[in-house]
Design a protein around this motif. Structure first.
Motif, PDB file in Angstrom:
ATOM      1  N   PHE A 428       0.859  -1.181   0.000  1.00 12.13           N
ATOM      2  CA  PHE A 428       0.000   0.000   0.000  1.00 12.13           C
ATOM      3  C   PHE A 428       0.894   1.230   0.000  1.00 12.13           C
ATOM      4  O   PHE A 428       2.073   1.148   0.369  1.00 12.13           O
ATOM      5  CB  PHE A 428      -0.951   0.010   1.215  1.00 12.13           C
ATOM      6  N   PRO A 429       0.407   2.396  -0.416  1.00 15.43           N
ATOM      7  CA  PRO A 429       1.242   3.602  -0.427  1.00 15.43           C
ATOM      8  C   PRO A 429       1.733   3.929   0.977  1.00 15.43           C
ATOM      9  O   PRO A 429       0.967   3.929   1.941  1.00 15.43           O
ATOM     10  CB  PRO A 429       0.308   4.689  -0.970  1.00 15.43           C
ATOM     11  N   LEU A 430       3.044   4.238   1.096  1.00 14.85           N
ATOM     12  CA  LEU A 430       3.646   4.437   2.412  1.00 14.85           C
ATOM     13  C   LEU A 430       3.574   5.881   2.893  1.00 14.85           C
ATOM     14  O   LEU A 430       3.755   6.135   4.079  1.00 14.85           O
ATOM     15  CB  LEU A 430       5.108   3.984   2.388  1.00 14.85           C
ATOM     16  N   GLY A 431       3.354   6.833   2.014  1.00 17.91           N
ATOM     17  CA  GLY A 431       3.325   8.221   2.451  1.00 17.91           C
ATOM     18  C   GLY A 431       4.701   8.675   2.894  1.00 17.91           C
ATOM     19  O   GLY A 431       5.686   8.532   2.158  1.00 17.91           O
ATOM     20  N   ALA A 432       4.774   9.215   4.113  1.00 12.26           N
ATOM     21  CA  ALA A 432       6.037   9.701   4.678  1.00 12.26           C
ATOM     22  C   ALA A 432       6.404   8.828   5.873  1.00 12.26           C
ATOM     23  O   ALA A 432       6.170   9.196   7.023  1.00 12.26           O
ATOM     24  CB  ALA A 432       5.896  11.163   5.097  1.00 12.26           C
ATOM     25  N   PRO A 433       6.976   7.635   5.625  1.00  4.67           N
ATOM     26  CA  PRO A 433       7.243   6.698   6.720  1.00  4.67           C
ATOM     27  C   PRO A 433       8.525   7.039   7.472  1.00  4.67           C
ATOM     28  O   PRO A 433       9.231   8.006   7.150  1.00  4.67           O
ATOM     29  CB  PRO A 433       7.368   5.359   5.996  1.00  4.67           C
ATOM     30  N   HIS A 434       8.817   6.224   8.468  1.00  8.42           N
ATOM     31  CA  HIS A 434      10.021   6.355   9.280  1.00  8.42           C
ATOM     32  C   HIS A 434      11.252   6.469   8.385  1.00  8.42           C
ATOM     33  O   HIS A 434      11.417   5.705   7.436  1.00  8.42           O
ATOM     34  CB  HIS A 434      10.138   5.122  10.177  1.00  8.42           C
ATOM     35  N   ALA A 435      12.085   7.451   8.656  1.00  4.28           N
ATOM     36  CA  ALA A 435      13.366   7.694   7.985  1.00  4.28           C
ATOM     37  C   ALA A 435      13.242   8.358   6.625  1.00  4.28           C
ATOM     38  O   ALA A 435      14.260   8.668   6.009  1.00  4.28           O
ATOM     39  CB  ALA A 435      14.183   6.398   7.851  1.00  4.28           C
ATOM     40  N   SER A 436      12.021   8.622   6.149  1.00  3.76           N
ATOM     41  CA  SER A 436      11.891   9.162   4.789  1.00  3.76           C
ATOM     42  C   SER A 436      12.367  10.602   4.675  1.00  3.76           C
ATOM     43  O   SER A 436      12.558  11.098   3.552  1.00  3.76           O
ATOM     44  CB  SER A 436      10.445   9.043   4.313  1.00  3.76           C
ATOM     45  N   GLU A 437      12.578  11.298   5.789  1.00  3.64           N
ATOM     46  CA  GLU A 437      13.100  12.665   5.718  1.00  3.64           C
ATOM     47  C   GLU A 437      14.604  12.697   5.466  1.00  3.64           C
ATOM     48  O   GLU A 437      15.161  13.720   5.049  1.00  3.64           O
ATOM     49  CB  GLU A 437      12.765  13.426   7.004  1.00  3.64           C
ATOM     50  N   LEU A 438      15.295  11.582   5.714  1.00  8.02           N
ATOM     51  CA  LEU A 438      16.755  11.601   5.680  1.00  8.02           C
ATOM     52  C   LEU A 438      17.339  11.949   4.308  1.00  8.02           C
ATOM     53  O   LEU A 438      18.329  12.698   4.237  1.00  8.02           O
ATOM     54  CB  LEU A 438      17.306  10.263   6.173  1.00  8.02           C
ATOM     55  N   PRO A 439      16.779  11.461   3.179  1.00 14.13           N
ATOM     56  CA  PRO A 439      17.357  11.842   1.886  1.00 14.13           C
ATOM     57  C   PRO A 439      17.258  13.335   1.573  1.00 14.13           C
ATOM     58  O   PRO A 439      17.935  13.804   0.652  1.00 14.13           O
ATOM     59  CB  PRO A 439      16.526  11.028   0.882  1.00 14.13           C
ATOM     60  N   TYR A 440      16.441  14.061   2.314  1.00 17.73           N
ATOM     61  CA  TYR A 440      16.344  15.504   2.112  1.00 17.73           C
ATOM     62  C   TYR A 440      17.488  16.238   2.807  1.00 17.73           C
ATOM     63  O   TYR A 440      17.764  17.389   2.483  1.00 17.73           O
ATOM     64  CB  TYR A 440      14.991  16.003   2.614  1.00 17.73           C
ATOM     65  N   LEU A 441      18.150  15.576   3.736  1.00 16.25           N
ATOM     66  CA  LEU A 441      19.248  16.176   4.486  1.00 16.25           C
ATOM     67  C   LEU A 441      20.610  15.622   4.091  1.00 16.25           C
ATOM     68  O   LEU A 441      21.612  16.335   4.156  1.00 16.25           O
ATOM     69  CB  LEU A 441      19.037  15.946   5.991  1.00 16.25           C
ATOM     70  N   PHE A 442      20.661  14.335   3.703  1.00 16.62           N
ATOM     71  CA  PHE A 442      21.922  13.648   3.431  1.00 16.62           C
ATOM     72  C   PHE A 442      21.834  12.892   2.110  1.00 16.62           C
ATOM     73  O   PHE A 442      20.748  12.516   1.666  1.00 16.62           O
ATOM     74  CB  PHE A 442      22.239  12.627   4.540  1.00 16.62           C
ATOM     75  N   ASP A 443      23.000  12.613   1.522  1.00 14.30           N
ATOM     76  CA  ASP A 443      23.092  11.667   0.425  1.00 14.30           C
ATOM     77  C   ASP A 443      23.349  10.305   1.047  1.00 14.30           C
ATOM     78  O   ASP A 443      24.477   9.978   1.419  1.00 14.30           O
ATOM     79  CB  ASP A 443      24.218  12.053  -0.531  1.00 14.30           C
TER      80      ASP A 443
END
Length: 515
Positions: A428-443
């Motif tokens: 099912f679509p995950l939306g904004a799950p755990h850890a999904s913000e990290l690629p916005y801050l780090f490579d």
């Protein structure tokens, strides 16, 4: 964290670091910096320099296995710091093939051009997540944060699993060796970061998931006094509870010692005359095979006298400004992994699924009433229960406790189309799950994620907020939407706006009364 939850976390991490890295910019020239122990040679890139695999403590091997970290001995000549050092021992996952190398207490420094002793920059020290069993500082490419935010970023390895958190009667440092490593890295930063262009008087301690819980522990640790000046806590609320199955919160020393006794028995040391001497002779693969899936720091110890949740509730924590938050759909990744593993969530199975994670019959029935499952929405409902109970509402609670004493800014990452962290197609679509913000801050894992133009703008805004907070203790600036302290800042590509509906949306009144 349950076995499935931990396995999913490892799988997410594996997807980051096993992806093929992009080719780095051709180094313009090697860079040599003098530390108190000796010279290190790093790499110059376009706009920044990196120094990788710098030892901040002696290798914790032999008699130093399960001993507090010791400052490294001085060396002669120039040590190479152009590539990452070994990750701390862990099963296969984020580190391809895992790691069995105990010589792992290293850190990595990314510093922007122009930073130097005469022009020091704010410092962000990053503690990786991974349930206290996996992860490595080298998985977090920090050049975007360093260059856009004009800050020095330090990413840290610390001991994991039973090598980081074993407890045994009579063993100094029981249950807290990994936290002690983090403090040793912070002491290294206070002493050495000036030579790399960082300001040792302006250090922000930041982390996500287990790294966020580590920040909470360091806020509550009297031994960490004076080691950092601000705190960033991502998806690791300080008031997480050990009876919730997906959050690696701390445990009493007595429970940690019982787990240590079980491990000693499993590897044949339980009846030895000198249990610790026997354990120090056991090879790393055997220890990793015997350790439990769940690992947590122990409290009722010199480093952590009390449960961090209780300490923060009582106001016994270091008074520093805090930036804290969580993701809108924290639990969806775990729910998807459990569904994919052959445990569908339907109206008929839902009561049993809840009861397996919340064994109190009264609690389970109340949760089923509060979160009804209809024919097609079982997975996301399960994800909402996991996220609301383990992350969203504890973050609300932590925010209130901290804000009674220090400035606090709270966010919710809400990009429902965040780049997937695995190559598998979720049920099912995950939306904004755990850890999904990290690629916005780090490579992550050496390469950037594929972001749309709008997501790139969101990433830039998040880096701006995070690094301004590190610089001034206030994330606000003239080029970003205003972030009021009394609200939650919703972070999404189509909007960055304050909201006051997070508690209602995540059923926090229900979880507060459930107990």
């Amino acid at each position: 964290m349950t076995t499935l939850g931990c396995a999913l976390t490892v799988a997410l991490a594996a997807a980051w670091s096993t992806a093929p890295p992009t080719e780095p910019a051709r180094p313009a020239a090697a860079t040599t910096v003098r530390t108190h122990e000796g010279l290190v040679r790093g790499t110059a890139h376009g706009g920044y320099r990196t120094f990788e695999g710098i030892a901040y403590a002696e290798p914790p091997v032999g008699r130093l296995r399960w001993a507090p970290p010791r400052r490294p001995a001085p060396w002669s000549g120039v040590r190479d710091a152009t590539r990452p050092a070994s990750a701390c021992p862990q099963p296969p996952g984020e580190v391809p093939g895992g790691s069995t190398d105990e010589d792992c207490l290293h850190l990595n420094v990314t510093t922007p051009d122009g930073a130097g002793p005469a022009h020091p920059r704010p410092v962000i020290v990053w503690l990786h997540g991974g349930g206290y069993t996996s992860g490595a500082g080298s998985s977090y490419g920090a050049h975007r944060m360093a260059t856009r935010g004009d800050v020095v970023v330090v990413t840290v390895n610390y001991r994991l699993g039973t090598l980081g958190f074993l407890a045994h009667s009579g063993l100094p440092g029981s249950g807290t060796f990994g936290l002690a490593d983090q403090q040793a890295a912070l002491r290294w930063v206070r002493t050495e970061i000036g030579a790399f262009g960082g300001d040792p008087r302006n250090v922000t301690l930041a982390g996500e998931s287990a790294g966020g819980y580590s920040v909470c522990a360091q806020l509550a640790s009297p031994v960490a006094s004076g080691l950092f000046d601000r705190a960033i806590i991502e998806s690791g609320p300080c008031t997480g509870r050990p009876d919730r199955p997906f959050a690696p919160s701390s445990i009493p020393l007595s429970r940690a010692r019982a787990a240590g006794a079980d491990l000693a028995a499993k590897v044949g040391c339980g009846s030895a005359r000198d249990v610790m001497a026997c354990l120090r002779r056991v090879d790393v693969p055997r220890l990793l095979a015997a350790q439990g899936t769940d690992q947590q720091p122990a409290y009722a110890t010199p480093l952590l006298p009390g449960d961090p949740a209780a300490a923060i509730a009582a106001g016994r924590f270091r008074r520093v400004p805090v930036l804290i938050g969580n993701n809108h759909d924290e639990g969806n990744g775990w729910a998807a992994g459990i569904v994919r593993a052959g445990h569908p969530v339907t109206p008929g199975t839902w009561p049993d699924v809840v009861a397996s994670f919340f064994p109190s019959p009264g609690q389970a029935k109340a949760i089923v009433r509060e979160y009804p499952v209809h024919r097609t929405d079982g997975g996301p409902v399960f994800g909402a229960v996991i996220g609301d109970s383990n992350f969203d509402c504890p973050t609300v609670h932590t925010d209130g406790l901290l804000a009674a004493h220090v400035p606090v800014w709270r966010y919710e990452f809400a990009d429902e189309h965040a780049p997937p962290l695995t190559s598998d197609t979720p049920p099912f679509p995950l939306g904004a799950p755990h850890a999904s913000e990290l690629p916005y801050l780090f490579d992550l894992g050496g390469r950037p994620r594929d972001l749309t133009a709008a997501q790139h703008r969101l990433a830039d805004s998040m880096i701006d907020y995070w690094t301004r907070f590190a610089r001034t203790a206030d994330p606000n600036g003239p080029t970003s939407p205003h972030w009021p302290r009394q609200t939650v800042l919703s972070l999404a590509p189509e909007h960055i706006v304050p909201t006051r509906t997070a508690q209602l949306r995540h059923h926090c009144a229900f979880w507060n009364t459930l107990g």
